[in-house]
Design a protein around this motif. Structure first.
Motif, PDB file in Angstrom:
ATOM      1  N   GLN A  58       0.890  -1.155   0.000  1.00  0.00           N
ATOM      2  CA  GLN A  58       0.000   0.000   0.000  1.00  0.00           C
ATOM      3  C   GLN A  58       0.930   1.206   0.000  1.00  0.00           C
ATOM      4  OE1 GLN A  58      -3.374  -0.231  -0.154  1.00  0.00           O
ATOM      5  NE2 GLN A  58      -3.498   1.973  -0.340  1.00  0.00           N
ATOM      6  N   ASP A  60       1.567   5.412  -0.459  1.00  0.00           N
ATOM      7  CA  ASP A  60       1.020   6.774  -0.473  1.00  0.00           C
ATOM      8  C   ASP A  60       1.058   7.333  -1.885  1.00  0.00           C
ATOM      9  OD1 ASP A  60       0.462   7.034   2.217  1.00  0.00           O
ATOM     10  OD2 ASP A  60       2.342   8.053   2.704  1.00  0.00           O
ATOM     11  N   GLY A  63      -1.697   3.917  -3.972  1.00  0.00           N
ATOM     12  CA  GLY A  63      -2.690   2.948  -3.526  1.00  0.00           C
ATOM     13  C   GLY A  63      -2.091   1.561  -3.521  1.00  0.00           C
ATOM     14  N   PRO A  64      -2.900   0.525  -3.762  1.00  0.00           N
ATOM     15  CA  PRO A  64      -2.366  -0.839  -3.747  1.00  0.00           C
ATOM     16  C   PRO A  64      -1.491  -1.101  -4.970  1.00  0.00           C
ATOM     17  CG  PRO A  64      -4.745  -0.860  -4.145  1.00  0.00           C
ATOM     18  CD  PRO A  64      -4.333   0.562  -3.949  1.00  0.00           C
ATOM     19  N   SER A  66       0.927  -4.384  -6.497  1.00  0.00           N
ATOM     20  CA  SER A  66       1.370  -5.764  -6.290  1.00  0.00           C
ATOM     21  C   SER A  66       2.250  -6.200  -7.444  1.00  0.00           C
ATOM     22  CB  SER A  66       0.177  -6.705  -6.129  1.00  0.00           C
ATOM     23  OG  SER A  66      -0.620  -6.683  -7.294  1.00  0.00           O
ATOM     24  N   THR A  94       2.863   2.166   3.362  1.00  0.00           N
ATOM     25  CA  THR A  94       2.087   2.196   4.598  1.00  0.00           C
ATOM     26  C   THR A  94       1.693   0.804   5.075  1.00  0.00           C
ATOM     27  OG1 THR A  94       0.008   2.499   3.380  1.00  0.00           O
ATOM     28  CG2 THR A  94       1.166   4.487   4.096  1.00  0.00           C
TER      29      THR A  94
END
Length: 182
Positions: A58, A60, A63-64, A66, A94
């Motif tokens: 996650q 800043d 967002g997500p 992967s 985060t």
């Protein structure tokens, strides 16, 4: 029962109690020591032990995110996703999922992994690599990196008209590159 036997039984009992107290103290000390040692484990150390794993971050301003964790350095990591490679300052992370339970202390990292974020950005600048820079506040810049200072990166913003901009390294959430970074 003879008095000698009672005395030996009494001494054996005292010795057993002392051994049990000593074992309990050692266990408590070992738990405290383990907690103290774990308190020195860094996110970078956990990421270094997770190289080549599929991770979720996650971040800043992004967002997500992967992908496969390709590299880790002092204060940054590189994640390869289907959308390209993402250079992520650890200060912008985060939360993380999929990490190894282990950690690698920074003293055990390869020398190249001790390079900071600025070193990786300089490589992108040397190659004039087009990038997307996402700021931690949610901004997005289509840029070509030009020069990297101590706490900033100078970029050419792509667009009409092209212009030069300075971005604070502390404000960067991630840098996305379509080409291989590391």
């Amino acid at each position: 029962m003879t008095s000698d036997r009672r005395l030996f039984d009494f001494l054996d009992d005292l010795e057993g109690q002392a051994a049990a107290l000593y074992a309990a103290e050692r266990e408590a000390e070992a738990i405290d020591r383990s907690r103290a040692e774990y308190a020195s484990v860094t996110l970078g150390g956990r990421l270094m032990a997770s190289l080549d794993l599929e991770v979720g971050l996650q971040v800043d301003g992004v967002g997500p995110l992967s992908g496969r964790l390709r590299r880790v350095g002092t204060g940054w990591c590189l994640v390869a996703s289907r959308l390209g490679e993402w250079l992520v300052p650890l200060a912008a992370v985060t939360a993380a999922d999929g990490l190894s339970e282990r950690a690698v202390p920074e003293a055990a990292w390869p020398a190249v992994s001790r390079l900071g974020l600025g070193s990786v950005l300089r490589r992108l600048a040397d190659d004039s690599t087009p990038c997307r820079v996402f700021t931690r506040g949610g901004g997005r810049h289509e840029v070509v990196l030009r020069r990297v200072g101590a706490d900033f990166v100078e970029v050419d913003v792509v667009g009409e008209p092209p212009r030069r901009r300075v971005l604070s390294l502390a404000a960067i959430g991630a840098v996305q590159s379509q080409t291989e970074v590391g």
